[in-house]
Structures are given as structure tokens and as C-alpha cells.
Design a protein around this motif. Structure first.
Motif, PDB file in Angstrom:
ATOM      1  N   LYS A   1      42.877  33.203  23.742  1.00 47.88           N
ATOM      2  CA  LYS A   1      41.793  33.761  24.557  1.00 47.88           C
ATOM      3  C   LYS A   1      41.600  32.952  25.834  1.00 47.88           C
ATOM      4  CE  LYS A   1      39.117  35.841  20.796  1.00 47.88           C
ATOM      5  NZ  LYS A   1      37.827  35.833  20.057  1.00 47.88           N
ATOM      6  N   HIS A   2      41.692  31.628  25.730  1.00 49.24           N
ATOM      7  CA  HIS A   2      41.526  30.789  26.912  1.00 49.24           C
ATOM      8  C   HIS A   2      42.644  31.030  27.929  1.00 49.24           C
ATOM      9  CE1 HIS A   2      38.003  28.643  25.672  1.00 49.24           C
ATOM     10  NE2 HIS A   2      38.574  28.101  24.601  1.00 49.24           N
ATOM     11  N   PHE A   3      43.873  31.097  27.421  1.00 50.76           N
ATOM     12  CA  PHE A   3      45.000  31.337  28.328  1.00 50.76           C
ATOM     13  C   PHE A   3      44.927  32.736  28.942  1.00 50.76           C
ATOM     14  CE2 PHE A   3      47.237  27.845  25.960  1.00 50.76           C
ATOM     15  CZ  PHE A   3      47.414  27.027  27.063  1.00 50.76           C
ATOM     16  N   ALA A   4      44.499  33.704  28.147  1.00 52.61           N
ATOM     17  CA  ALA A   4      44.364  35.070  28.662  1.00 52.61           C
ATOM     18  C   ALA A   4      43.285  35.129  29.742  1.00 52.61           C
ATOM     19  CB  ALA A   4      44.033  36.032  27.528  1.00 52.61           C
ATOM     20  N   ALA A   5      42.177  34.419  29.514  1.00 49.68           N
ATOM     21  CA  ALA A   5      41.113  34.391  30.520  1.00 49.68           C
ATOM     22  C   ALA A   5      41.570  33.701  31.792  1.00 49.68           C
ATOM     23  CB  ALA A   5      39.885  33.682  29.952  1.00 49.68           C
ATOM     24  N   ALA A   6      42.322  32.603  31.645  1.00 52.69           N
ATOM     25  CA  ALA A   6      42.857  31.912  32.823  1.00 52.69           C
ATOM     26  C   ALA A   6      43.822  32.806  33.590  1.00 52.69           C
ATOM     27  CB  ALA A   6      43.541  30.613  32.406  1.00 52.69           C
ATOM     28  N   GLY A   7      44.650  33.559  32.855  1.00 54.47           N
ATOM     29  CA  GLY A   7      45.562  34.484  33.519  1.00 54.47           C
ATOM     30  C   GLY A   7      44.832  35.591  34.246  1.00 54.47           C
ATOM     31  N   ASP A   8      43.773  36.119  33.636  1.00 56.77           N
ATOM     32  CA  ASP A   8      42.973  37.155  34.298  1.00 56.77           C
ATOM     33  C   ASP A   8      42.327  36.629  35.581  1.00 56.77           C
ATOM     34  OD1 ASP A   8      43.597  38.979  32.359  1.00 56.77           O
ATOM     35  OD2 ASP A   8      41.779  38.621  31.176  1.00 56.77           O
ATOM     36  N   GLN A   9      41.853  35.396  35.542  1.00 56.19           N
ATOM     37  CA  GLN A   9      41.251  34.817  36.740  1.00 56.19           C
ATOM     38  C   GLN A   9      42.281  34.609  37.844  1.00 56.19           C
ATOM     39  OE1 GLN A   9      38.749  31.375  35.956  1.00 56.19           O
ATOM     40  NE2 GLN A   9      38.124  32.216  33.986  1.00 56.19           N
ATOM     41  N   MET A  10      43.487  34.209  37.499  1.00 52.51           N
ATOM     42  CA  MET A  10      44.534  34.053  38.504  1.00 52.51           C
ATOM     43  C   MET A  10      44.907  35.398  39.121  1.00 52.51           C
ATOM     44  SD  MET A  10      44.986  30.867  38.756  1.00 52.51           S
ATOM     45  CE  MET A  10      46.412  30.924  39.844  1.00 52.51           C
ATOM     46  N   ILE A  11      44.980  36.439  38.299  1.00 45.00           N
ATOM     47  CA  ILE A  11      45.262  37.780  38.822  1.00 45.00           C
ATOM     48  C   ILE A  11      44.136  38.239  39.744  1.00 45.00           C
ATOM     49  CG2 ILE A  11      45.520  40.208  38.166  1.00 45.00           C
ATOM     50  CD1 ILE A  11      46.880  39.206  35.575  1.00 45.00           C
ATOM     51  N   PHE A  12      42.905  37.981  39.331  1.00 45.65           N
ATOM     52  CA  PHE A  12      41.750  38.353  40.147  1.00 45.65           C
ATOM     53  C   PHE A  12      41.743  37.582  41.472  1.00 45.65           C
ATOM     54  CE2 PHE A  12      37.181  38.423  41.192  1.00 45.65           C
ATOM     55  CZ  PHE A  12      36.921  39.773  41.050  1.00 45.65           C
ATOM     56  N   MET A  13      42.105  36.303  41.417  1.00 44.42           N
ATOM     57  CA  MET A  13      42.183  35.498  42.632  1.00 44.42           C
ATOM     58  C   MET A  13      43.288  36.017  43.558  1.00 44.42           C
ATOM     59  SD  MET A  13      42.669  31.346  43.006  1.00 44.42           S
ATOM     60  CE  MET A  13      41.287  31.056  41.894  1.00 44.42           C
ATOM     61  N   GLY A  14      44.423  36.402  42.969  1.00 46.63           N
ATOM     62  CA  GLY A  14      45.495  36.970  43.771  1.00 46.63           C
ATOM     63  C   GLY A  14      45.072  38.258  44.451  1.00 46.63           C
ATOM     64  N   ALA A  15      44.308  39.099  43.735  1.00 47.21           N
ATOM     65  CA  ALA A  15      43.807  40.339  44.342  1.00 47.21           C
ATOM     66  C   ALA A  15      42.862  40.035  45.496  1.00 47.21           C
ATOM     67  CB  ALA A  15      43.099  41.182  43.282  1.00 47.21           C
ATOM     68  N   PHE A  16      42.056  38.981  45.355  1.00 48.64           N
ATOM     69  CA  PHE A  16      41.149  38.582  46.444  1.00 48.64           C
ATOM     70  C   PHE A  16      41.929  38.191  47.692  1.00 48.64           C
ATOM     71  CE2 PHE A  16      39.531  34.631  48.431  1.00 48.64           C
ATOM     72  CZ  PHE A  16      38.496  35.181  49.179  1.00 48.64           C
ATOM     73  N   PHE A  17      42.930  37.329  47.549  1.00 49.11           N
ATOM     74  CA  PHE A  17      43.683  36.871  48.710  1.00 49.11           C
ATOM     75  C   PHE A  17      44.495  38.003  49.338  1.00 49.11           C
ATOM     76  CE2 PHE A  17      43.089  32.624  46.712  1.00 49.11           C
ATOM     77  CZ  PHE A  17      42.523  31.987  47.804  1.00 49.11           C
ATOM     78  N   ARG A  18      45.010  38.912  48.520  1.00 50.60           N
ATOM     79  CA  ARG A  18      45.771  40.033  49.077  1.00 50.60           C
ATOM     80  C   ARG A  18      44.883  40.958  49.905  1.00 50.60           C
ATOM     81  NH1 ARG A  18      47.961  40.231  43.905  1.00 50.60           N
ATOM     82  NH2 ARG A  18      46.654  42.041  43.432  1.00 50.60           N
ATOM     83  N   ASN A  19      43.662  41.155  49.452  1.00 53.37           N
ATOM     84  CA  ASN A  19      42.781  42.115  50.120  1.00 53.37           C
ATOM     85  C   ASN A  19      42.093  41.547  51.353  1.00 53.37           C
ATOM     86  OD1 ASN A  19      42.370  44.854  48.542  1.00 53.37           O
ATOM     87  ND2 ASN A  19      42.712  43.259  47.007  1.00 53.37           N
ATOM     88  N   ILE A  20      42.186  40.243  51.566  1.00 55.90           N
ATOM     89  CA  ILE A  20      41.600  39.675  52.788  1.00 55.90           C
ATOM     90  C   ILE A  20      42.295  40.236  54.018  1.00 55.90           C
ATOM     91  CG2 ILE A  20      41.299  37.556  54.130  1.00 55.90           C
ATOM     92  CD1 ILE A  20      40.921  36.045  51.565  1.00 55.90           C
ATOM     93  N   PHE A  21      43.600  40.386  53.942  1.00 52.48           N
ATOM     94  CA  PHE A  21      44.395  40.729  55.119  1.00 52.48           C
ATOM     95  C   PHE A  21      44.759  42.208  55.192  1.00 52.48           C
ATOM     96  CE2 PHE A  21      45.335  36.336  53.813  1.00 52.48           C
ATOM     97  CZ  PHE A  21      44.886  35.665  54.939  1.00 52.48           C
ATOM     98  N   ARG A  22      44.229  43.005  54.289  1.00 50.05           N
ATOM     99  CA  ARG A  22      44.508  44.433  54.353  1.00 50.05           C
ATOM    100  C   ARG A  22      43.657  45.102  55.434  1.00 50.05           C
ATOM    101  NH1 ARG A  22      45.330  46.704  48.138  1.00 50.05           N
ATOM    102  NH2 ARG A  22      47.329  45.655  47.778  1.00 50.05           N
ATOM    103  N   SER A  23      44.148  46.203  55.934  1.00 47.18           N
ATOM    104  CA  SER A  23      43.424  46.929  56.982  1.00 47.18           C
ATOM    105  C   SER A  23      42.146  47.551  56.408  1.00 47.18           C
ATOM    106  CB  SER A  23      44.304  48.031  57.568  1.00 47.18           C
ATOM    107  OG  SER A  23      44.707  48.938  56.543  1.00 47.18           O
ATOM    108  N   GLY A  24      41.214  47.833  57.284  1.00 49.03           N
ATOM    109  CA  GLY A  24      39.949  48.428  56.865  1.00 49.03           C
ATOM    110  C   GLY A  24      38.958  47.425  56.318  1.00 49.03           C
ATOM    111  N   PHE A  25      39.036  46.183  56.810  1.00 46.43           N
ATOM    112  CA  PHE A  25      38.126  45.151  56.306  1.00 46.43           C
ATOM    113  C   PHE A  25      36.673  45.526  56.623  1.00 46.43           C
ATOM    114  CE2 PHE A  25      35.787  41.163  56.437  1.00 46.43           C
ATOM    115  CZ  PHE A  25      36.196  40.559  55.257  1.00 46.43           C
ATOM    116  N   GLU A  26      35.789  45.304  55.661  1.00 46.66           N
ATOM    117  CA  GLU A  26      34.379  45.705  55.777  1.00 46.66           C
ATOM    118  C   GLU A  26      33.569  44.604  56.450  1.00 46.66           C
ATOM    119  OE1 GLU A  26      33.275  48.620  55.054  1.00 46.66           O
ATOM    120  OE2 GLU A  26      34.969  49.453  53.949  1.00 46.66           O
ATOM    121  N   TRP A  27      33.601  44.577  57.793  1.00 41.64           N
ATOM    122  CA  TRP A  27      32.878  43.551  58.534  1.00 41.64           C
ATOM    123  C   TRP A  27      31.364  43.702  58.386  1.00 41.64           C
ATOM    124  CZ3 TRP A  27      35.401  39.443  60.103  1.00 41.64           C
ATOM    125  CH2 TRP A  27      36.766  39.536  60.373  1.00 41.64           C
TER     126      TRP A  27
END
Length: 257
Positions: A10-36
Motif C-alpha cells: 500500500k505504501h509503495f502504491a501510494a508513492a507511485g500514485d503520487q509520482m504519477i500525479f506529480m508528473g501530470a502536474f509538471f506536464r500540464n504546466i506547459f500545455r496550451s490553454g493555461f488558466e491565468w
């Protein structure tokens, strides 16, 4: 013994989910249509609406620290070092950590509860179905607003802490304000200010990220909103302590090298 693998899984799964969520955050920073506009609105909510709480906390922090330390230093004839001691203590360590913990209790819980209620009411699912990008609109803007506003709130609290120290010094003695602040800032340098401000950026990221992650991934039940808010506060506070310990060690290494 049989429960240990399940717990670790469960701990490793939660850590993996957080890394995936963090990756989604960084990917979406530079996508077009940013909500200023949403970023500005979240900066207003996180920054301006926390102004009074953080300001009062900072002022009382400097006031109490001066009242507690002045008698001890006076006994050793070092009363003139009170402004320097307050400035170094508040700006280097106490101010950033205390303000970050206060913001974790107010901001991270608020974000967790808000996104958790949106998850329960299926508003996030509706955004995905309509073709909107909920991560970019809900998560990226809140995390970036926390990264921007937490350092600014900390600097404001540090300034008010110095005013609180000046007010406390004038209870028993009449201290000139120019002399007080000249003594306070003469003990400080960029080597004190830069690490203190730098770690508040990471504190802001932790506060925003944990609140968004806990709320965005909360369960469907109505009680999950409170669970998400409480879990966000606990996790964000823990991360602040861990990040501060790492920052202190890194600062010590670079200072001595």
C-alpha cells in the motif's frame, strides 16, 4: 507477519500514485490553454485571505520571542543583542517553518476539502467528460499559487515579527526604531535570506501538492471530504518538517564548504 507485505504494498502504491500525479502536474504546466485567471483567483484566495492570520502570527511570534529572551540576555549584559537574535531566529528558521505549518492547516485543508467535495459531487468527472482539463484547471493553478504566495506571506510575517520584537522591547525600555532595525539587519546577510526564502518555495509546493492530491484522489463517500482535509493537513505538516530538516543539512554543508 502476513500483514507486512500488504502494508508495504500500500505504501509503495501510494508513492507511485503520487509520482504519477506529480508528473501530470509538471506536464500540464506547459500545455496550451493555461488558466491565468484561475491562477490569479487562487493567488488571491491563498495569499490575501491568509494575510490577517499570517500577519497576526508573525507579530506575536516576534513579540513573544523578544519577551522570552530579553530577561536572559539582560542577565548576561547582552541586552543589545536582542534585535540581532530575533532577526536571525525568525528569518532563518522559526518564521518559515511556523508560517508554513499555519498555511498547511489553513490552505492545504481547504484545497483538500474543496477538491474532495468536487470529487464526491462528480464535478471533476463532468469536467473530463466535457473535454476540459481538470488537472490543469484545478491542480496546476492551486499548486503554482501556493508556490508563489507562501514565500510572500513568509516575508510579510518576518517583517511583522520584527515589528513585534520592537514593540516588546519598548515595554520595559524606550528603544529607538532606527537603532533597533539597524542592529537587527546588521546581523543578517544574503546567506541567511536566500536559503530561508528558497525553502519556502518547496514548502509552498508541498502544501499545494498534498492538498490537491488528497482531494483529487479522495473516495466517493461524503465522509471522504473530511478525511481528505485532515489527511492533507497531517501529510503537509510532515513534509514541511522533513523538507526543513533537509534544507538545514544542505545549508550547513554549503556554509562550511
Amino acid at each position: 507477519m502476513t500483514d507486512s507485505p500488504t502494508i508495504w504494498t500500500k505504501h509503495f502504491a501510494a508513492a507511485g500514485d503520487q509520482m504519477i500525479f506529480m508528473g501530470a502536474f509538471f506536464r500540464n504546466i506547459f500545455r496550451s490553454g493555461f488558466e491565468w485567471n484561475e491562477l490569479i483567483r487562487q493567488s488571491y484566495i491563498i495569499g490575501y485571505k491568509s494575510f490577517s492570520l499570517v500577519g497576526i502570527t508573525g507579530f506575536i511570534l516576534g513579540f513573544v520571542l523578544t519577551l522570552q529572551s530579553e530577561p536572559t540576555l539582560k542577565a548576561f549584559g547582552a541586552e543589545s543583542f536582542v534585535p540581532s537574535m530575533v532577526a536571525i531566529s525568525v528569518i532563518r528558521e522559526i518564521g518559515p517553518v511556523i508560517i508554513a505549518l499555519i498555511c498547511a492547516g489553513k490552505i492545504s485543508s481547504s484545497i483538500g476539502a474543496e477538491l474532495g467535495s468536487m470529487k464526491v459531487s462528480e464535478q471533476i468527472d463532468a469536467m473530463e467528460v466535457s473535454g476540459a482539463n481538470p488537472v490543469q484547471y484545478l491542480v496546476v493553478t492551486r499548486i503554482l499559487a501556493s508556490i508563489i504566495m507562501i514565500p510572500l506571506l513568509t516575508l510579510m510575517a518576518d517583517a511583522l515579527a520584527m515589528l513585534g520584537g520592537f514593540a516588546a522591547s519598548n515595554i520595559s525600555n524606550e528603544v529607538n526604531i532606527q537603532l533597533y532595525f539597524s542592529k537587527a539587519f546588521s546581523a543578517l546577510g544574503f546567506a541567511d535570506l536566500i536559503p530561508a526564502v528558497s525553502k519556502t518555495i518547496f514548502f509552498g509546493f508541498a502544501i499545494g501538492f498534498v492538498g490537491c492530491y488528497k482531494g483529487y484522489n479522495s473516495d466517493r463517500g461524503t465522509e471522504s471530504v473530511g478525511v481528505a482535509a485532515n489527511s492533507a493537513v497531517v501529510s503537509a505538516s510532515l513534509w514541511i518538517i522533513v523538507l526543513d530538516a533537509i534544507a538545514v543539512q544542505l545549508t550547513s554543508v554549503f556554509a562550511y564548504n
